[in-house]
Design an enzyme around this catalytic site. Structure first.
Site, PDB file in Angstrom:
ATOM      1  N   HIS A 103       1.545   4.312  -3.016  1.00 56.94           N
ATOM      2  CA  HIS A 103       1.430   5.770  -2.927  1.00 56.94           C
ATOM      3  C   HIS A 103       2.589   6.448  -3.675  1.00 56.94           C
ATOM      4  CE1 HIS A 103      -2.033   6.462  -0.445  1.00 56.94           C
ATOM      5  NE2 HIS A 103      -1.577   5.782   0.595  1.00 56.94           N
ATOM      6  N   HIS A 124       0.831  -1.206   0.000  1.00 57.70           N
ATOM      7  CA  HIS A 124       0.000   0.000   0.000  1.00 57.70           C
ATOM      8  C   HIS A 124       0.865   1.255   0.000  1.00 57.70           C
ATOM      9  CE1 HIS A 124      -3.495   2.526   1.214  1.00 57.70           C
ATOM     10  NE2 HIS A 124      -2.573   3.177   1.909  1.00 57.70           N
ATOM     11  N   GLU A 125       1.882   1.295   0.847  1.00 58.32           N
ATOM     12  CA  GLU A 125       2.723   2.496   0.945  1.00 58.32           C
ATOM     13  C   GLU A 125       3.570   2.695  -0.320  1.00 58.32           C
ATOM     14  OE1 GLU A 125       2.073   4.576   3.093  1.00 58.32           O
ATOM     15  OE2 GLU A 125       0.887   3.305   4.428  1.00 58.32           O
ATOM     16  N   GLU A 166      -6.341   6.617  -1.324  1.00 54.94           N
ATOM     17  CA  GLU A 166      -6.230   5.452  -0.446  1.00 54.94           C
ATOM     18  C   GLU A 166      -6.791   4.203  -1.122  1.00 54.94           C
ATOM     19  OE1 GLU A 166      -4.656   5.230   2.480  1.00 54.94           O
ATOM     20  OE2 GLU A 166      -4.041   7.294   2.100  1.00 54.94           O
TER      21      GLU A 166
END
Length: 270
Positions: free
Chosen positions: A145, A141-142, A204
């Site tokens: 980004h 997920h990070e 997100e």
């Protein structure tokens, strides 16, 4: 009237200048179109400096086992992403990235990634990760980004919002003080509820989808992401309604992950 025209003209000149610098790009994997106003090299230069300062001011964990796990998972996923990007003619998208993965001794249940691939995990999130697969959920997920350049996009959105405020103030400059105050209040609340917060929630959700795929590319089972977010949902604490939050609600998040799962599993190789 003359001052108003000068202010409006100045604002329009700013629009023209901004239009010259706008770059239209597509986010890898999702294909979503985005507008980036900042040079990515500038974003990364700021990111690297801020990251170094953060590490100097923070307590980097001395827990070798967990630190090694953070670095191992981060390296494994970032290499899988680089390989994918190279195979699809997108290697230049990651130009200048300098991946780094650190564990900070802090009870916050959080992790984050800055432009250019600078990642921090807080020790507070480790109990919810439970194992390497859980780490991979958060790490994917990070990293997503960073790959999606969400930092640049958020800054660009803030620049556009600020410009809108300046233009509106110029248009209202000859109105009464009360009218100007009403405009400022409505613009501030409206831009937050209708632009900034939805923008953040969309980022997100996009990072969730890309993160599932990235962890699958690296050989981690994306199905474990649902269990991780269910644990996070059960972590307690009062949360704001979704429309007032920077993140999707727990229920929305889990539901979206289940929808994304069939696509992510196509990339999964045990």
């Amino acid at each position: 009237m003359k001052n108003k025209k000068i202010k409006v003209f100045g604002a329009l000149l700013l629009v023209a200048a901004v239009a010259v610098t706008i770059r239209c790009t597509s986010v890898p994997i999702t294909g979503r179109k985005q507008l980036l106003l900042m040079p990515e090299s500038s974003m990364m230069a700021m990111s690297f400096n801020q990251y170094d300062e953060f590490l100097k001011e923070s307590k980097v964990s001395a827990d070798k086992k967990n630190t090694d796990m953070i670095k191992r998972v981060g390296t494994r996923i970032s290499k899988a992403v680089e390989e994918y990007m190279s195979q699809h003619g997108l290697a230049s998208h990651l130009e200048g990235y300098s991946w780094e993965f650190n564990l900070v001794d802090d009870p916050q249940i959080n992790a984050w990634c800055m432009p250019g691939g600078k990642v921090v995990f807080y020790t507070g999130i480790l109990p919810y990760c439970q194992d390497e697969n859980g780490i991979a959920v958060v790490m994917g997920h990070e990293i997503a980004h960073a790959v999606a350049r969400h930092g640049n996009e958020r800054m660009s959105q803030q620049m556009v919002t600020q410009f809108g405020a300046e233009l509106g103030n110029a248009m209202m400059s000859e109105k009464s003080a009360e009218a100007q105050a009403i405009f400022s209040t409505l613009y501030g609340v409206g831009s937050q509820l209708l632009v900034a917060l939805p923008y953040s929630r969309n980022h997100e959700t996009e990072a969730d989808k890309m993160g599932l795929i990235f962890m699958a590319m690296a050989g981690y089972n994306p199905e474990t992401a649902v269990e991780f977010w269910q644990r996070m949902a059960a972590s307690g604490g009062q949360k704001p309604p979704q429309f007032l939050s920077t993140h999707p609600s727990d229920q929305t998040r889990v539901s979206d992950l289940q929808k994304f799962m069939p696509e992510a599993l196509k990339y999964y190789r045990k």
